[in-house]
Design a protein around this motif. Sequence first.
Motif, short mmCIF file in Angstrom:
data_model
loop_
_atom_site.label_atom_id
_atom_site.label_comp_id
_atom_site.label_asym_id
_atom_site.label_seq_id
_atom_site.Cartn_x
_atom_site.Cartn_y
_atom_site.Cartn_z
N ASP A 87 2.63 0.68 4.87
CA ASP A 87 1.57 -0.08 5.53
C ASP A 87 0.97 -1.10 4.55
O ASP A 87 0.82 -0.83 3.36
CB ASP A 87 0.46 0.86 6.02
N LYS A 88 0.62 -2.28 5.07
CA LYS A 88 0.05 -3.33 4.25
C LYS A 88 -1.36 -2.96 3.78
O LYS A 88 -2.12 -2.31 4.52
CB LYS A 88 0.01 -4.64 5.01
N VAL A 89 -1.69 -3.39 2.58
CA VAL A 89 -2.99 -3.07 1.97
C VAL A 89 -3.56 -4.33 1.34
O VAL A 89 -2.83 -5.15 0.77
CB VAL A 89 -2.84 -1.96 0.90
N GLU A 90 -4.87 -4.48 1.44
CA GLU A 90 -5.59 -5.52 0.70
C GLU A 90 -6.62 -4.85 -0.19
O GLU A 90 -7.30 -3.90 0.24
CB GLU A 90 -6.28 -6.50 1.66
N ILE A 91 -6.72 -5.35 -1.43
CA ILE A 91 -7.62 -4.75 -2.41
C ILE A 91 -8.47 -5.83 -3.06
O ILE A 91 -7.98 -6.91 -3.39
CB ILE A 91 -6.85 -3.99 -3.51
N ALA A 92 -9.74 -5.54 -3.25
CA ALA A 92 -10.65 -6.39 -4.01
C ALA A 92 -11.16 -5.58 -5.20
O ALA A 92 -11.74 -4.50 -5.01
CB ALA A 92 -11.81 -6.86 -3.14
N GLN B 268 -2.69 -8.15 -2.68
CA GLN B 268 -1.89 -7.52 -1.63
C GLN B 268 -1.12 -6.33 -2.20
O GLN B 268 -0.78 -6.28 -3.39
CB GLN B 268 -0.89 -8.54 -1.04
N GLY B 269 -0.84 -5.38 -1.32
CA GLY B 269 -0.07 -4.21 -1.73
C GLY B 269 0.42 -3.45 -0.51
O GLY B 269 0.27 -3.89 0.64
N THR B 270 1.03 -2.31 -0.77
CA THR B 270 1.51 -1.44 0.30
C THR B 270 1.16 0.01 -0.03
O THR B 270 0.95 0.36 -1.21
CB THR B 270 3.04 -1.54 0.48
N VAL B 271 1.11 0.81 1.00
CA VAL B 271 0.87 2.25 0.80
C VAL B 271 2.12 2.88 0.22
O VAL B 271 3.20 2.77 0.79
CB VAL B 271 0.49 2.93 2.13
N ASP B 272 1.98 3.51 -0.95
CA ASP B 272 3.10 4.20 -1.57
C ASP B 272 3.22 5.62 -1.05
O ASP B 272 4.33 6.10 -0.77
CB ASP B 272 2.93 4.21 -3.10
N ALA B 273 2.11 6.31 -0.90
CA ALA B 273 2.14 7.69 -0.39
C ALA B 273 0.73 8.14 -0.06
O ALA B 273 -0.24 7.67 -0.68
CB ALA B 273 2.76 8.63 -1.41
N VAL B 274 0.65 8.99 0.92
CA VAL B 274 -0.61 9.69 1.22
C VAL B 274 -0.52 11.06 0.56
O VAL B 274 0.31 11.88 0.92
CB VAL B 274 -0.83 9.84 2.74
N ILE B 275 -1.36 11.26 -0.44
CA ILE B 275 -1.32 12.53 -1.18
C ILE B 275 -2.06 13.58 -0.37
O ILE B 275 -3.28 13.72 -0.46
CB ILE B 275 -1.94 12.36 -2.59
N ALA B 276 -1.29 14.28 0.45
CA ALA B 276 -1.89 15.25 1.37
C ALA B 276 -2.16 16.58 0.67
O ALA B 276 -1.68 17.65 1.05
CB ALA B 276 -0.96 15.47 2.57
N ALA B 277 -2.92 16.50 -0.39
CA ALA B 277 -3.30 17.70 -1.15
C ALA B 277 -4.56 17.38 -1.93
O ALA B 277 -4.78 16.24 -2.34
CB ALA B 277 -2.18 18.13 -2.10
N SER B 278 -5.37 18.38 -2.11
CA SER B 278 -6.62 18.21 -2.84
C SER B 278 -6.87 19.44 -3.70
O SER B 278 -6.56 20.57 -3.30
CB SER B 278 -7.78 18.01 -1.86
N GLY C 276 -9.43 2.45 -15.02
CA GLY C 276 -10.75 2.74 -14.49
C GLY C 276 -11.34 1.63 -13.65
O GLY C 276 -12.49 1.74 -13.21
N THR C 277 -10.57 0.55 -13.42
CA THR C 277 -11.06 -0.55 -12.57
C THR C 277 -11.37 -0.04 -11.17
O THR C 277 -10.57 0.68 -10.56
CB THR C 277 -10.01 -1.67 -12.50
N ALA C 278 -12.52 -0.43 -10.65
CA ALA C 278 -12.95 0.00 -9.32
C ALA C 278 -12.86 -1.16 -8.35
O ALA C 278 -12.64 -2.31 -8.73
CB ALA C 278 -14.37 0.55 -9.36
N GLY C 279 -13.05 -0.86 -7.07
CA GLY C 279 -13.01 -1.90 -6.06
C GLY C 279 -13.08 -1.32 -4.66
O GLY C 279 -13.56 -0.20 -4.44
N VAL C 280 -12.60 -2.10 -3.69
CA VAL C 280 -12.59 -1.70 -2.30
C VAL C 280 -11.22 -2.05 -1.72
O VAL C 280 -10.61 -3.04 -2.14
CB VAL C 280 -13.73 -2.39 -1.51
N THR C 281 -10.75 -1.26 -0.79
CA THR C 281 -9.42 -1.48 -0.22
C THR C 281 -9.43 -1.26 1.28
O THR C 281 -10.26 -0.49 1.80
CB THR C 281 -8.39 -0.53 -0.87
N ALA C 282 -8.51 -1.93 1.95
CA ALA C 282 -8.34 -1.79 3.39
C ALA C 282 -6.86 -1.61 3.70
O ALA C 282 -6.01 -2.32 3.14
CB ALA C 282 -8.87 -3.01 4.13
N ILE C 283 -6.56 -0.65 4.55
CA ILE C 283 -5.19 -0.37 4.96
C ILE C 283 -5.02 -0.83 6.41
O ILE C 283 -5.82 -0.49 7.28
CB ILE C 283 -4.86 1.12 4.84
N TYR C 284 -3.95 -1.57 6.67
CA TYR C 284 -3.68 -2.09 8.01
C TYR C 284 -2.51 -1.32 8.62
O TYR C 284 -1.36 -1.53 8.22
CB TYR C 284 -3.40 -3.59 7.95
#
Length: 374
Positions: A273-278, A288-298, A339-347
């Motif tokens: 999925d396409k991703v935008e990051i600030a 711009q980027g893409t989703v590499d994986a959803v880490i379904a574990a915590s 440690g860079t922070a920001g905001v991201t949106a997944i489309y």
Amino acid sequence: MIAVFTLLYIAGIWLFYVKMKVAPKPTNLAVCAVIGVVAIGAIVILWRFSAPMSSQVVVNRHAIQIVPQVQGPITKIVAQPNVPLKKGEDVLFEIQKDTYEFALEQCQAALAASEKLVEQQQAAIKVADATLQQAQAEMGVAKADLTAKEASNEKTPGAVSQLELAELRQQLAGEEAAVRKASFSKEEATFALDVATAQVDGAKAKLATAEFNLSQCTVYAPADGFVTNWQVREGSMVVPLPLAPMGTFIDTSDLDVVGVYSQNVVKNVKPGDKVEIAFKNHPGQIFQGTVDAVIAASGEGQFVTSGQLVDVSDIRSSGKFAVKIKLDDETMVHELPMGTAGVTAIYTDTGKPFHVISKVTIRIKTWMYYLLPF
């Protein structure tokens, strides 16, 4: 989209009550309020599930603890903190080599002695082989002599005295014993050669270990990156213990961008999925980027093995999963600080008309980083 709907909603209210001059009543006021709340709520829900956003974004890099393979005092420190280094080319520091050079010389001498011992045992086998051949030849002569005399005595009884025949038989027995002795000597020499060969192999292994230890006295950068938390000084004693690292090395050859999302909104997110990051340190820019994986574990769901029972009051979860993101711009892999922070949106592939809300929101966020630098 929410703003547009709000404007349209206000316009509709204005037309309904002002232009159409409908008298406000509790019933129609309640209906208008419910319509507005339901419509905006539906838009927000569809937006959150089709283009989820997260302000919990961090750039992660691998940190390598600098632990030497050998021990000794540091004689020279080359690397400077936070200065870029190349893997296997740039030196971090050097450890005193004297002890390891002596050990290498001892191993070289031991290997040379072992190889000479092999040559000695090979020569002993040749001697034992020649002795065996000589004994076999003498046994053959004695056996032929005895056979000839016995044959002669059978044709002409009394031609050879019994005493002479007994002496020949005794001589043959002695020669047979000599052959056995020579055979055992050769076997013993063969075993000794095997032992000497094994000693050579052991000496070579010790020599390789000594060479390795000597090479480890010069510690190189384990990856492309830089060293930080650099606390060592010349003369400091270093030991090969993971509990006593010399410093921390930051690997800049790769990075992980991770965003944290609520577990419910990632139900439609999938790799690709396409991703935008600030990023905060790049205000006004969208990456711009893409989703590499959803880490379904915590880690909140992990129970550590121990001798104690789990305390139910400690069982809890924030209800969030991490999403690993891959940037399209490979140059940013080496530029983004750890440690860079920001905001991201997944489309996602669902609710594409609602993607515009996240696109507008993330662009507002990246320009707000100029106005709100905290």
